[in-house]
Design a protein around this motif. Structure first.
Motif, PDB file in Angstrom:
ATOM      1  N   CYS A   1      -9.177   7.379   5.944  1.00 30.50           N
ATOM      2  CA  CYS A   1     -10.458   6.551   6.589  1.00 30.50           C
ATOM      3  C   CYS A   1     -10.467   5.875   7.314  1.00 30.50           C
ATOM      4  N   ASN A   2     -11.579   5.631   7.906  1.00 31.83           N
ATOM      5  CA  ASN A   2     -11.997   5.165   9.831  1.00 31.83           C
ATOM      6  C   ASN A   2     -11.567   3.185   8.717  1.00 31.83           C
ATOM      7  N   GLN A   3     -11.623   2.283   7.114  1.00 33.09           N
ATOM      8  CA  GLN A   3     -11.391   1.292   7.242  1.00 33.09           C
ATOM      9  C   GLN A   3      -9.729   1.100   7.170  1.00 33.09           C
ATOM     10  N   CYS A   4      -9.157   2.148   6.451  1.00 36.15           N
ATOM     11  CA  CYS A   4      -7.735   2.196   6.505  1.00 36.15           C
ATOM     12  C   CYS A   4      -7.249   2.589   7.963  1.00 36.15           C
ATOM     13  N   MET A   5      -7.221   3.089   8.303  1.00 34.14           N
ATOM     14  CA  MET A   5      -7.191   3.318   9.928  1.00 34.14           C
ATOM     15  C   MET A   5      -7.324   2.180  10.700  1.00 34.14           C
ATOM     16  N   ASP A   6      -8.240   1.311  10.611  1.00 32.48           N
ATOM     17  CA  ASP A   6      -8.331   0.244  10.912  1.00 32.48           C
ATOM     18  C   ASP A   6      -7.753  -1.298  10.700  1.00 32.48           C
ATOM     19  N   GLY A   7      -6.482  -0.821   9.485  1.00 36.40           N
ATOM     20  CA  GLY A   7      -6.247  -2.150   9.059  1.00 36.40           C
ATOM     21  C   GLY A   7      -6.956  -2.863   8.103  1.00 36.40           C
ATOM     22  N   LYS A   8      -8.201  -2.002   7.405  1.00 36.79           N
ATOM     23  CA  LYS A   8      -8.929  -2.593   7.057  1.00 36.79           C
ATOM     24  C   LYS A   8      -8.896  -1.997   5.487  1.00 36.79           C
ATOM     25  N   GLN A   9      -7.911  -1.576   4.776  1.00 42.23           N
ATOM     26  CA  GLN A   9      -7.546  -0.923   3.385  1.00 42.23           C
ATOM     27  C   GLN A   9      -8.690  -1.645   2.348  1.00 42.23           C
TER      28      GLN A   9
END
Length: 334
Positions: free
Chosen positions: A96-104
């Motif tokens: 997801c966008n959060q995981c790919m943005d380093g905000k897992q």
């Protein structure tokens, strides 16, 4: 693999010995032999089903440190024998966008270590390799467990809010979370004010890192620091006079809560508008920030103040925490 654990059979029950079998390990999963596991207020909430998402039998425990004994074929960056930790989250979707943005930790499909699965009050626990964090050299494993929940919970807001070493900051609630916040903020370089309802604790709070101690029940004491603080971190889960704390903030100051206050927080609009102040909150922190926090702890010799119990004495430890006697985090030795 057979796992020996301690589980609550129903909401509010004592924990009893419990065995279960883990299926064959997945390609991206890691099995950890538990050495220590912290006991957190969130474990009590799950045991009591306070949040309505507990599944029984429930094996609590989400502040885990131990050693890798098995791993899947596609695990990256880890090997058997590594000393590692695992916190509240044990998996996220990683697409997801959060995981790919380093905000897992903000992923909507995160898997909680003790939500719908069994945690670390056991001899073994399993997690996805991405959330299994290798411990830095020199860390004290006996005290490291609470860093994976309480520690990262108060470390994340410091980074998220852009707290500067020159800032004047305050901490509300000097307990399991708050005492770690004092230690982090002092090492960060800030001038730290501890808010307390008991000024008899002044000497102890200063030893933990506070430069100043303010009686949160004394309007004159609060008035004496009006408009001076750049950042306040609330670690309590009770209703407070939030406007009284907002008045202690300087223009563009921030009030940030990590305490799960169950009642709506009464925040007067004009208290924020006049000084461009803001109110926010956060859960734990990302995988990368957890690693950075551990390095920060080793560099500055920061650890929670812990009391150690044997795993077999888990019910005694739970009562100790429930009765408000913990100073300040409880750790179970496997």
């Amino acid at each position: 693999m057979k796992v020996n654990a301690y589980a609550a059979s129903s909401a509010g029950s004592d924990l009893e010995k419990f065995n279960y079998n883990l299926p064959d390990i997945g390609k991206e999963h890691v099995d950890i032999k538990v050495h220590y596991c912290g006991l957190c207020h969130s474990d009590l909430s799950m045991i009591n089903n306070d949040w309505g998402n507990s599944q029984f039998p429930l094996v609590p425990g989400h502040e885990i440190v131990g050693e890798i004994i098995a791993l899947g074929s596609e695990v990256k960056g880890l090997k058997k024998g590594d000393k590692v930790g695992l916190g509240w989250f044990s998996e996220s979707c990683m697409h997801c966008n959060q995981c790919m943005d380093g905000k897992q930790h903000l992923c909507s499909d995160t898997e909680g270590t003790i939500v719908g699965r069994h945690g670390g009050f056991a001899d073994h626990v399993r997690g996805h390799w991405s959330w299994v964090t290798k411990l830095p050299d020199g860390i004290d494993m006996a005290k490291a467990g609470p860093l994976f929940c309480g520690g990262i919970t108060v470390f994340n807001p410091i980074v998220l809010s852009g707290v500067q070493p020159t800032d004047k900051v305050g901490v509300i609630g000097i307990g399991g979370l708050g005492h770690m916040a004092l230690k982090f903020l002092k090492a960060w370089g800030c001038e730290v004010t501890a808010f307390t309802s008991n000024k008899d604790k002044t000497d102890a709070l200063k030893k933990m890192g506070a430069h100043n101690v303010v009686d949160s029940t004394d309007s004159d004491d609060l008035e004496s620091i009006a408009g001076t603080l750049d950042f306040i971190l609330n670690t309590t889960n009770v209703k407070l006079d939030w406007n009284a704390f907002l008045t202690t903030l300087a223009p563009q100051g921030k009030l940030h809560t990590v305490g799960a206050v169950l009642e709506p927080m009464e925040i007067p609009a004009f208290s924020m508008i006049a000084g461009e102040k803001s109110v926010g909150g956060s859960p734990l922190g990302s995988i990368a920030l957890t690693r950075k926090m551990l390095e920060f702890c080793v560099r500055h010799d920061i650890y929670p103040t812990v009391e150690e119990f044997e795993m077999q004495d888990v019910n005694k430890a739970i009562k100790h925490l429930h009765d408000g006697n913990a100073r300040f985090r409880v750790v179970l030795k496997a």
